[in-house]
Design a protein around this motif. Structure first.
Motif, mmCIF file in Angstrom:
data_model
loop_
_atom_site.group_PDB
_atom_site.id
_atom_site.type_symbol
_atom_site.label_atom_id
_atom_site.label_comp_id
_atom_site.label_asym_id
_atom_site.label_seq_id
_atom_site.Cartn_x
_atom_site.Cartn_y
_atom_site.Cartn_z
ATOM 1 N N LEU A 24 18.461 12.768 -26.784
ATOM 2 C CA LEU A 24 17.747 12.937 -28.369
ATOM 3 C C LEU A 24 18.835 12.819 -29.512
ATOM 4 O O LEU A 24 17.659 12.178 -30.478
ATOM 5 N N ILE A 25 19.480 12.903 -29.887
ATOM 6 C CA ILE A 25 20.504 13.056 -31.085
ATOM 7 C C ILE A 25 20.594 11.446 -31.474
ATOM 8 O O ILE A 25 20.250 10.546 -32.594
ATOM 9 N N LYS A 26 21.068 10.693 -30.045
ATOM 10 C CA LYS A 26 21.659 8.852 -30.392
ATOM 11 C C LYS A 26 19.870 8.240 -30.705
ATOM 12 O O LYS A 26 20.010 8.013 -32.146
ATOM 13 N N VAL A 27 18.443 8.990 -30.212
ATOM 14 C CA VAL A 27 17.460 8.455 -30.505
ATOM 15 C C VAL A 27 17.185 8.224 -31.762
ATOM 16 O O VAL A 27 17.259 7.753 -32.545
ATOM 17 N N ILE A 28 16.850 9.503 -32.275
ATOM 18 C CA ILE A 28 17.033 9.912 -33.485
ATOM 19 C C ILE A 28 18.196 9.676 -34.902
ATOM 20 O O ILE A 28 17.192 8.690 -35.746
ATOM 21 N N LEU A 29 19.489 9.856 -34.367
ATOM 22 C CA LEU A 29 20.219 8.711 -35.152
ATOM 23 C C LEU A 29 19.838 7.299 -35.927
ATOM 24 O O LEU A 29 20.218 6.918 -36.626
ATOM 25 N N GLU A 30 19.701 6.588 -34.060
ATOM 26 C CA GLU A 30 19.058 5.337 -34.283
ATOM 27 C C GLU A 30 18.019 4.962 -34.958
ATOM 28 O O GLU A 30 17.892 3.790 -35.820
ATOM 29 N N VAL A 31 17.204 5.862 -35.078
ATOM 30 C CA VAL A 31 15.778 5.406 -36.051
ATOM 31 C C VAL A 31 15.526 6.179 -37.343
ATOM 32 O O VAL A 31 14.413 5.793 -37.745
ATOM 33 N N GLY A 32 16.944 6.843 -37.951
ATOM 34 C CA GLY A 32 17.247 7.010 -39.289
ATOM 35 C C GLY A 32 16.116 7.662 -39.257
ATOM 36 O O GLY A 32 15.589 8.175 -40.691
ATOM 37 N N SER A 33 15.995 9.156 -38.934
ATOM 38 C CA SER A 33 15.094 10.099 -39.014
ATOM 39 C C SER A 33 15.491 11.738 -39.526
ATOM 40 O O SER A 33 16.923 11.635 -39.009
ATOM 41 N N GLU A 34 14.718 12.004 -40.564
ATOM 42 C CA GLU A 34 15.138 12.881 -41.032
ATOM 43 C C GLU A 34 15.697 14.437 -40.184
ATOM 44 O O GLU A 34 15.890 15.306 -40.678
ATOM 45 N N LEU A 35 14.823 14.028 -38.935
ATOM 46 C CA LEU A 35 14.503 15.334 -37.976
ATOM 47 C C LEU A 35 16.370 15.722 -37.916
ATOM 48 O O LEU A 35 15.769 16.703 -37.268
ATOM 49 N N ILE A 36 17.329 14.703 -37.889
ATOM 50 C CA ILE A 36 18.349 14.961 -37.745
ATOM 51 C C ILE A 36 18.874 16.539 -37.868
ATOM 52 O O ILE A 36 19.463 17.383 -37.115
ATOM 53 N N PHE A 37 17.887 16.995 -39.149
ATOM 54 C CA PHE A 37 18.164 18.393 -39.299
ATOM 55 C C PHE A 37 18.258 19.070 -39.096
ATOM 56 O O PHE A 37 18.341 20.622 -38.541
#
Length: 711
Positions: free
Chosen positions: A438-451
Motif C-alpha cells: 500500500l505504501i508503494k502504491v501511495i508513493l507511486e501516485v504521489g498522494s498526500e495520504l502518505i501522511f
C-alpha cells in the motif's frame, strides 16, 4: 366496407334555404351550411357554374363535402343548388380515395327533393388492399409545395375553371391523415375569398380575372405558380406505395394535430424510418416538430422504445445511448423507455461490452439510471474502479467487496477527502493486509495520504518511502510536502537511515540530500571519501539539474575540513571544478562562504633574495597575502589548498592529481616557493616522483626540477 353518409340540399325557395336533409342539424350547424352553400361570390362567372367545397361542421362533428351548381332554371339571378355530403369524423379516415365521393353528387331537379332526405350507404375497398404507388397524375408538385411549406397562409390558385384542378385537390385531400382531412378547408370555385369563423379557407381556386382584386386584398395570401422546382420531400410521395404511406399517416397522425405544418415532418419521417433508417435524423425531426409531449406519442413510442421501427444492427444501441445522454427528454414524457432493462439486454446480447456500459452510465446526466441496475451486473475490480472515479457514492459499497482494490492506483488518485474516507473504511473493515504494498502504491501516485499512513505506522512508512525512492527510477518522486517532511521535519531520522545505508545510496538519493538537507547537516554525515566521490561522479553523469556549484563547494569543504580519512582525494576531484566556477564567475557568494579559507601569511622575508631569484626565473611573482583581493577567489583557493596540503600532511600524489591543469599547477608551485614549508612540500613531491611513489604529469616534474636546481 359500408359507410353511411348523411346529406343536405340547399337551394332557392323564397330565398336560399335548406330544401332537404337526411338528419336534423342544430341551429349553429344550419347557419354554417346555409351560408357556405350559397353562391361563393356576388357575381356569376360562366366558367364557374359548378364547384366543390370542403370544410368541417364542428358543432355536429361532421365534415361537409359539397358540390354547388348554378341554378340557371330559376327566375331569380344568382340562385344555386348545393348538395352537401355529411361524413362522420371517424368515417372520414375509412374512405381510401375521396374522389369516389364525387360520383355521389347529383344535380337536383326543381321540386324533386325527397331523395336528399335519405342517407347514403356506400361500399369502399379497404385502405390496405392496394400496393400501387401514388401516380404522378394524382400529385401536383407545385400545389403540394406551396400548400405545406406555407402552412399558416391561405393558398390561392387562379384558374380558367374549377375542373382544371378539382381532381388534384381531392387527391391531395385523400393523401391527408384523418385529423388533417377533417381540418382541411377548400373550395374549387371561390368567386370571392371564402372563410368560416374568420378563417380563410386553406386552398381556394379563383377565376383568373379575379386575381388582381384578390392580390390587392390586405389579407395575407399566397398565389400559386406552376412548375416550381420539385423539393426532395415531394419526391418521397412519388416513390412511395400509396397505402403504405397512408397507413403510416393514419397510424401516427392519430395523435398529431391536424395542421398543415405537420404534413412535411410526417412524410420525411416515413422516408427516414423505412428507407434511410437514420435514427438521429428521425430524432431531430421529432424533437423539432413534436416537442410537446402530448403530440406524436404513437410515433414516439415506436421510435424510442424496445420495438423501435428504426431497425438496423446498431440502432438499439444508438437509441439507448441517445436516451442516456440527451440533455432534455421532456418531449418524451409519458413514454415508457425502460432504459435500464435495455442496457442489460444490450450487454447480454453482446452489443456492448461491460466497460462501455459503465462509461455510458456514468457519463450520462444524473437521474437517468437508478442504483438497482448494479443488482443485475457482476463487476470485476477494474470496472468498479472505473465506476468509483465517475460516481464515488454509488461505487463505495462495491469497493468494500474486494481486498485487492485497496492496492489500486485509481483509488489513491481520487480527491484527497475521498482517499481519506476510503483509507479509514479499509482500516475499519480490516482490508489492509500488506502495508508495504500500500505504501508503494501511495508513493507511486504521489498522494498526500502518505501522511495518514505515517501516523498509523510511522517507522515502516518512513523507511519504506526511502527504500522506494532509493531505487532511483526517474518516475519515482516524493510530493513536495512529503519531501520536506522527510528532509526537514524528520531530518535526524533521515540522517540515521542515510548512515545505515551509506554503501547503497543511489545518485537520486544524493540529489535529494544536496537539494533539501541543510549544508551543516550534510557536513556531519561522516560518509567516506569514496561515498562522496561516487555520489559526485554519478550526479555529473546523470545530468543532474541542481546546483552543481553548491555540491562541488560542499564536497570541497568536506575535504578541506579533513574530518574523514583520505579527504585529500575528495579535494583532488572537486577542487578544479570549484576553481573553474570561480574563474568563470559562477561560484556565487553563498558557495564561497561555505568553503574554509587558509590565508595566513607564509612568505619568508629573510629568504626574500632566494625567493626573488626563483620568481624571476619562473616568470611568476606571487603577491603577499595583504595584496590578494578578497574577490580573487581563484588565488585564495590555490593558497588554501596549498596550506591545507601542508598542515594536513596530505599525500603528495593528491597534490599533483588536484593540479593536473598546468595553469593551476604553476600558480600553486610559484606560491609554494615563497615560504619554507612550501618549498619543503615541493622537495617532498620531487622525492616521491623520483622514487616512483606517485603518479605525475611530465610538465609537473619538469617544473619541479627547475625549482630544485634553483634551490
Amino acid at each position: 366496407m359500408i359507410i353511411t353518409l348523411q346529406q343536405t340540399l340547399h337551394g332557392y325557395q323564397n330565398g336560399h334555404q335548406v330544401l332537404a336533409s337526411s338528419i336534423p342539424i342544430g341551429e349553429e350547424g344550419n347557419k354554417v351550411l346555409l351560408f357556405q352553400s350559397d353562391l361563393s361570390g356576388t357575381l356569376i362567372n360562366a366558367n364557374f357554374e359548378s364547384y366543390i367545397t370542403g370544410y368541417p361542421l364542428a358543432s355536429e362533428s361532421l365534415y361537409a363535402f359539397a358540390r354547388t351548381w348554378y341554378a340557371s332554371e330559376m327566375r331569380r339571378p344568382g340562385c344555386v343548388w348545393t348538395q352537401t355530403l355529411l361524413i362522420r369524423y371517424p368515417d372520414l379516415g375509412k374512405i381510401p380515395d375521396l374522389l369516389a365521393l364525387v360520383k355521389l353528387f347529383e344535380r337536383p331537379i326543381v321540386n324533386e327533393y325527397d331523395k336528399y332526405n335519405s342517407e347514403i350507404e356506400v361500399e369502399f375497398n379497404s385502405l390496405l388492399r392496394s400496393s400501387e404507388n401514388i401516380s404522378n397524375r394524382e400529385i401536383n408538385n407545385s400545389i403540394y409545395q406551396i400548400l405545406y411549406e406555407n402552412s399558416g397562409v391561405p393558398i390561392i390558385i387562379p384558374a380558367s375553371s374549377p375542373n382544371e384542378y378539382e381532381n388534384e385537390i381531392i387527391n391531395l385531400w385523400s393523401n391527408q391523415w384523418p385529423r388533417l382531412r377533417r381540418n382541411f378547408f377548400f373550395c374549387s370555385g371561390a368567386l370571392n375569398l371564402k372563410s368560416l369563423n374568420n378563417r380563410l379557407f386553406d386552398l381556394q381556386i379563383i377565376p383568373e380575372e379575379s386575381l388582381k382584386s384578390v392580390s390587392r386584398s390586405e389579407t395575407e395570401i399566397l398565389i400559386y405558380h406552376k412548375n416550381d422546382p420539385i423539393h426532395d420531400w415531394v419526391k418521397i410521395l412519388h416513390t412511395s406505395k400509396k397505402n403504405d404511406l397512408r397507413k403510416f399517416l393514419w397510424n401516427f397522425g392519430s395523435d398529431i394535430d391536424g395542421f398543415r405544418k405537420n404534413y412535411i415532418p410526417l412524410i420525411k419521417l416515413y422516408h427516414l424510418i423505412y428507407f434511410e433508417k437514420d435514427f438521429h435524423e428521425v430524432n431531430s425531426l421529432i424533437q423539432t416538430n413534436f416537442s410537446n409531449p402530448k403530440q406524436g406519442k404513437n410515433i414516439k413510442s415506436k421510435i424510442y422504445t424496445e420495438d423501435s421501427l428504426i431497425d438496423y444492427p446498431e440502432s438499439e444501441k444508438e437509441i439507448v445511448k441517445y436516451l442516456l445522454f440527451a440533455p432534455d427528454l421532456d418531449y418524451l414524457d409519458g413514454i415508457t423507455l425502460n432504459i435500464e432493462r435495455r442496457l442489460i439486454n444490450l450487454l447480454q446480447n453482446g452489443k456492448i461490452q461491460l466497460e462501455e456500459l459503465l462509461s455510458m452510465i456514468f457519463d450520462c446526466p444524473s437521474g437517468r439510471i437508478s442504483n438497482h441496475l448494479w443488482d443485475e451486473i457482476e463487476l470485476p475490480d477494474n470496472l468498479i474502479l472505473d465506476l468509483l472515479a465517475r460516481n464515488y457514492a454509488t461505487a463505495l459499497p462495491l469497493i468494500l467487496r474486494s481486498e485487492n482494490i485497496v492496492y489500486s492506483e485509481t483509488i489513491w488518485r481520487l480527491p484527497h477527502q475521498q482517499q481519506r474516507d476510503l483509507f479509514f473504511q479499509f482500516l475499519q473493515h480490516n482490508l489492509i493486509r500488506d502495508w508495504p504494498r500500500l505504501i508503494k502504491v501511495i508513493l507511486e501516485v504521489g498522494s498526500e495520504l502518505i501522511f495518514e499512513l505515517y501516523w498509523k505506522n510511522n517507522d515502516l512508512v518512513f523507511n519504506s518511502s526511502l527504500e522506494w525512492y532509493n531505487q532511483g527510477k526517474a518516475t519515482q518522486q516524493f510530493t513536495a510536502g512529503w519531501k520536506d517532511f522527510i528532509t526537514k521535519e524528520k531530518d535526524q531520522q533521515f540522517i540515521k537511515w542515510l548512515r545505515t545505508n551509506e554503501r547503497r545510496i543511489h545518485s537520486k538519493m544524493f540529489a535529494l540530500i544536496f537539494d533539501n538537507l541543510a549544508s551543516r547537516k550534510i557536513l556531519t554525515l561522516g560518509f567516506s571519501h569514496n561515498t562522496w566521490l561516487t555520489a559526485y561522479k554519478k550526479l555529473k553523469l546523470t545530468e543532474y539539474r541542481g546546483n552543481v556549484e553548491y555540491i562541488a563547494s560542499l564536497l570541497l569543504t568536506i575535504g578541506f575540513n579533513n574530518d574523514i580519512a583520505n579527504s585529500e582525494w575528495l579535494v583532488s576531484v572537486t577542487f578544479q571544478d570549484v576553481y573553474v566556477f570561480a574563474e568563470n564567475l559562477q561560484l556565487g557568494q553563498h558557495n564561497w562562504n561555505i568553503i574554509p579559507k587558509d590565508f595566513e601569511e607564509n612568505m619568508d622575508n629573510d629568504d626574500w633574495g632566494i625567493i626573488e631569484t626563483l620568481v624571476n626565473i619562473l616568470k611568476f611573482k606571487p603577491k603577499k597575502q595583504y595584496q590578494v583581493e578578497s574577490w580573487d577567489y581563484c588565488e585564495n583557493l590555490i593558497r588554501t589548498f596549498c596550506n591545507k596540503t601542508i598542515k594536513n600532511n596530505w599525500n603528495p600524489g593528491a597534490f599533483l592529481s588536484t593540479l593536473k591543469e598546468p595553469k593551476l599547477f604553476y600558480r600553486a608551485a610559484a606560491y609554494c616557493v615563497t615560504f619554507k614549508k612550501g618549498r619543503q612540500l615541493t622537495m617532498k613531491i620531487i622525492r616521491h616522483i623520483e622514487n616512483r611513489q606517485i603518479q605525475f604529469e611530465p610538465f609537473q616534474y619538469q617544473y619541479l626540477r627547475k625549482i630544485k636546481k634553483l634551490s
